[in-house]
Design a protein around this motif. Structure first.
Motif, PDB file in Angstrom:
ATOM      1  N   ASN A   1     -35.396  37.871 -21.572  1.00  0.00           N
ATOM      2  CA  ASN A   1     -36.695  38.372 -22.040  1.00  0.00           C
ATOM      3  C   ASN A   1     -37.802  37.550 -21.387  1.00  0.00           C
ATOM      4  N   ILE A   2     -37.966  37.760 -20.083  1.00  0.00           N
ATOM      5  CA  ILE A   2     -38.895  36.953 -19.283  1.00  0.00           C
ATOM      6  C   ILE A   2     -40.077  37.808 -18.848  1.00  0.00           C
ATOM      7  N   SER A   3     -41.287  37.257 -19.035  1.00  0.00           N
ATOM      8  CA  SER A   3     -42.507  37.879 -18.522  1.00  0.00           C
ATOM      9  C   SER A   3     -43.174  36.922 -17.543  1.00  0.00           C
ATOM     10  N   VAL A   4     -43.738  37.479 -16.478  1.00  0.00           N
ATOM     11  CA  VAL A   4     -44.491  36.687 -15.510  1.00  0.00           C
ATOM     12  C   VAL A   4     -45.860  37.335 -15.350  1.00  0.00           C
ATOM     13  N   LEU A   5     -46.899  36.557 -15.615  1.00  0.00           N
ATOM     14  CA  LEU A   5     -48.272  37.055 -15.509  1.00  0.00           C
ATOM     15  C   LEU A   5     -48.977  36.372 -14.350  1.00  0.00           C
ATOM     16  N   ASP A   6     -49.702  37.166 -13.573  1.00  0.00           N
ATOM     17  CA  ASP A   6     -50.545  36.595 -12.522  1.00  0.00           C
ATOM     18  C   ASP A   6     -51.670  37.563 -12.204  1.00  0.00           C
ATOM     19  N   ILE A   7     -52.802  37.009 -11.807  1.00  0.00           N
ATOM     20  CA  ILE A   7     -53.946  37.838 -11.443  1.00  0.00           C
ATOM     21  C   ILE A   7     -53.710  38.564 -10.123  1.00  0.00           C
ATOM     22  N   SER A   8     -52.798  38.045  -9.298  1.00  0.00           N
ATOM     23  CA  SER A   8     -52.545  38.602  -7.968  1.00  0.00           C
ATOM     24  C   SER A   8     -51.357  39.562  -7.982  1.00  0.00           C
ATOM     25  N   GLU A   9     -51.628  40.813  -7.726  1.00  0.00           N
ATOM     26  CA  GLU A   9     -50.554  41.799  -7.620  1.00  0.00           C
ATOM     27  C   GLU A   9     -49.673  41.498  -6.411  1.00  0.00           C
ATOM     28  N   PHE A  10     -50.287  41.008  -5.325  1.00  0.00           N
ATOM     29  CA  PHE A  10     -49.526  40.696  -4.113  1.00  0.00           C
ATOM     30  C   PHE A  10     -48.497  39.609  -4.395  1.00  0.00           C
ATOM     31  N   ALA A  11     -48.902  38.594  -5.165  1.00  0.00           N
ATOM     32  CA  ALA A  11     -47.979  37.500  -5.488  1.00  0.00           C
ATOM     33  C   ALA A  11     -46.769  38.019  -6.246  1.00  0.00           C
ATOM     34  N   LEU A  12     -47.001  38.866  -7.230  1.00  0.00           N
ATOM     35  CA  LEU A  12     -45.891  39.389  -8.024  1.00  0.00           C
ATOM     36  C   LEU A  12     -45.016  40.323  -7.200  1.00  0.00           C
TER      37      LEU A  12
ATOM     38  N   ILE B   1     -55.361  34.768  -0.834  1.00  0.00           N
ATOM     39  CA  ILE B   1     -54.466  33.617  -0.646  1.00  0.00           C
ATOM     40  C   ILE B   1     -53.024  34.086  -0.480  1.00  0.00           C
ATOM     41  N   TYR B   2     -52.557  34.924  -1.400  1.00  0.00           N
ATOM     42  CA  TYR B   2     -51.150  35.317  -1.375  1.00  0.00           C
ATOM     43  C   TYR B   2     -50.815  36.299  -0.249  1.00  0.00           C
ATOM     44  N   SER B   3     -51.816  37.015   0.235  1.00  0.00           N
ATOM     45  CA  SER B   3     -51.542  37.969   1.321  1.00  0.00           C
ATOM     46  C   SER B   3     -51.639  37.328   2.698  1.00  0.00           C
ATOM     47  N   THR B   4     -52.177  36.101   2.768  1.00  0.00           N
ATOM     48  CA  THR B   4     -52.364  35.468   4.072  1.00  0.00           C
ATOM     49  C   THR B   4     -51.571  34.180   4.251  1.00  0.00           C
ATOM     50  N   LYS B   5     -51.002  33.656   3.167  1.00  0.00           N
ATOM     51  CA  LYS B   5     -50.274  32.387   3.256  1.00  0.00           C
ATOM     52  C   LYS B   5     -48.847  32.532   2.726  1.00  0.00           C
TER      53      LYS B   5
ATOM     54  N   LYS C   1     -60.137  19.636  -6.439  1.00  0.00           N
ATOM     55  CA  LYS C   1     -60.180  21.030  -6.001  1.00  0.00           C
ATOM     56  C   LYS C   1     -58.783  21.479  -5.614  1.00  0.00           C
ATOM     57  N   CYS C   2     -58.560  22.778  -5.680  1.00  0.00           N
ATOM     58  CA  CYS C   2     -57.297  23.356  -5.228  1.00  0.00           C
ATOM     59  C   CYS C   2     -57.572  24.750  -4.699  1.00  0.00           C
ATOM     60  N   SER C   3     -57.023  25.049  -3.561  1.00  0.00           N
ATOM     61  CA  SER C   3     -57.207  26.361  -2.940  1.00  0.00           C
ATOM     62  C   SER C   3     -58.684  26.709  -2.779  1.00  0.00           C
ATOM     63  N   GLY C   4     -59.498  25.680  -2.545  1.00  0.00           N
ATOM     64  CA  GLY C   4     -60.921  25.897  -2.343  1.00  0.00           C
ATOM     65  C   GLY C   4     -61.731  26.056  -3.605  1.00  0.00           C
TER      66      GLY C   4
ATOM     67  N   ASP D   1     -44.416  33.147 -18.205  1.00  0.00           N
ATOM     68  CA  ASP D   1     -44.889  32.214 -17.189  1.00  0.00           C
ATOM     69  C   ASP D   1     -46.297  32.648 -16.801  1.00  0.00           C
ATOM     70  N   ILE D   2     -47.298  31.864 -17.229  1.00  0.00           N
ATOM     71  CA  ILE D   2     -48.702  32.188 -16.984  1.00  0.00           C
ATOM     72  C   ILE D   2     -49.095  31.715 -15.588  1.00  0.00           C
ATOM     73  N   GLY D   3     -49.664  32.618 -14.784  1.00  0.00           N
ATOM     74  CA  GLY D   3     -50.020  32.263 -13.415  1.00  0.00           C
ATOM     75  C   GLY D   3     -48.796  32.002 -12.566  1.00  0.00           C
ATOM     76  N   GLY D   4     -47.714  32.709 -12.880  1.00  0.00           N
ATOM     77  CA  GLY D   4     -46.431  32.457 -12.210  1.00  0.00           C
ATOM     78  C   GLY D   4     -46.408  32.804 -10.743  1.00  0.00           C
ATOM     79  N   GLY D   5     -47.260  33.725 -10.315  1.00  0.00           N
ATOM     80  CA  GLY D   5     -47.310  34.090  -8.900  1.00  0.00           C
ATOM     81  C   GLY D   5     -45.942  34.424  -8.343  1.00  0.00           C
ATOM     82  N   ASP D   6     -45.612  33.824  -7.210  1.00  0.00           N
ATOM     83  CA  ASP D   6     -44.281  34.043  -6.627  1.00  0.00           C
ATOM     84  C   ASP D   6     -43.410  32.798  -6.809  1.00  0.00           C
ATOM     85  N   SER D   7     -43.653  32.052  -7.913  1.00  0.00           N
ATOM     86  CA  SER D   7     -42.863  30.862  -8.226  1.00  0.00           C
ATOM     87  C   SER D   7     -41.384  31.180  -8.339  1.00  0.00           C
ATOM     88  N   ASN D   8     -40.565  30.178  -8.023  1.00  0.00           N
ATOM     89  CA  ASN D   8     -39.116  30.332  -8.131  1.00  0.00           C
ATOM     90  C   ASN D   8     -38.594  30.162  -9.559  1.00  0.00           C
ATOM     91  N   LEU D   9     -39.457  29.843 -10.510  1.00  0.00           N
ATOM     92  CA  LEU D   9     -38.991  29.604 -11.876  1.00  0.00           C
ATOM     93  C   LEU D   9     -38.230  30.799 -12.424  1.00  0.00           C
TER      94      LEU D   9
END
Length: 206
Positions: A66-77, A11-15, A154-157, A47-55
């Motif tokens: 002291n901010i941490s951002v966690l996401d399963i997608s390395e591409f998003a981060l 998702i993050y590498s194609t959109k 549903k979201c993102s399929g 920020d859990i599941g923060g991805g490439d959010s602007n937060l």
């Protein structure tokens, strides 16, 4: 690479941000929850599941250190890091599935917008809440933004779990006190409407 990780890397590498429904130019509600918590500037925020959010951009602008951002997608981060440039060095970036997350510290503010509703089994939900319960300071705050019972199924399929104020509180009530809940219509980048439920809870250790 597990199925969930492969899905989100694709998702993050194609959109681009304007091609996914969850994008917010200004995460106003999240920022208001954080402001309401009256945190010190060195409070531990994740920020859990923060991805490439602007937060994270806005939190840095407001002086949080002291901010941490966690996401399963390395591409998003990576995309978020590129956007922030040198400021990215001020953030703790965590590539991990939240269900496998083993924090090394406790947090004052746990933020999750649009990640929790992807947990669709009782085992997944229990694991997530257990991690939050164990790694949020007493009197710390957790804020969850999830699809309401009027929101998408549903979201993102992927299938999601809808919540009402009552069902969300039922999942999290052990060790937490409700602060407030409300619903909000999120207008996606392609002008569709998604109804979200936002709830914040205070961690209370008996």
């Amino acid at each position: 690479m597990n199925i969930q990780k492969k899905h989100w890397e694709t998702i993050y590498s194609t959109k681009q941000p304007n091609e996914v429904s969850w994008t917010q130019k200004i995460p106003q509600i999240s920022l208001q929850f954080i402001s309401d918590a009256q945190l010190s500037k060195n409070a531990a925020i994740i920020d859990i599941g923060g991805g490439d959010s602007n937060l994270v951009d806005y939190l840095l602008e407001e002086g949080y250190t002291n901010i941490s951002v966690l996401d399963i997608s390395e591409f998003a981060l990576q995309r978020a890091k590129q956007r922030l440039g040198e400021k990215a060095q001020k953030v703790n970036w965590i590539v991990n599935d939240v269900l496998d997350f083993k924090p090394t510290c406790k947090f004052d503010f746990w933020h999750d917008r649009a990640a929790f509703h992807f947990l669709t089994t009782e085992a997944q939900i229990t694991q997530y809440i257990s991690t939050a319960r164990n790694f949020i300071h007493n009197d710390g705050t957790i804020t969850i933004g999830t699809f309401s019972e009027s929101g998408p199924t549903k979201c993102s399929g992927l299938s999601i779990h809808q919540y009402s104020e009552e069902t969300l509180y039922h999942e999290i009530k052990d060790g937490f006190e409700k602060i407030k809940c409300f619903e909000e219509n999120h207008i996606t980048p392609f002008n569709t409407v998604q109804n979200f439920l936002y709830c914040s809870f205070k961690r209370k250790i008996s």
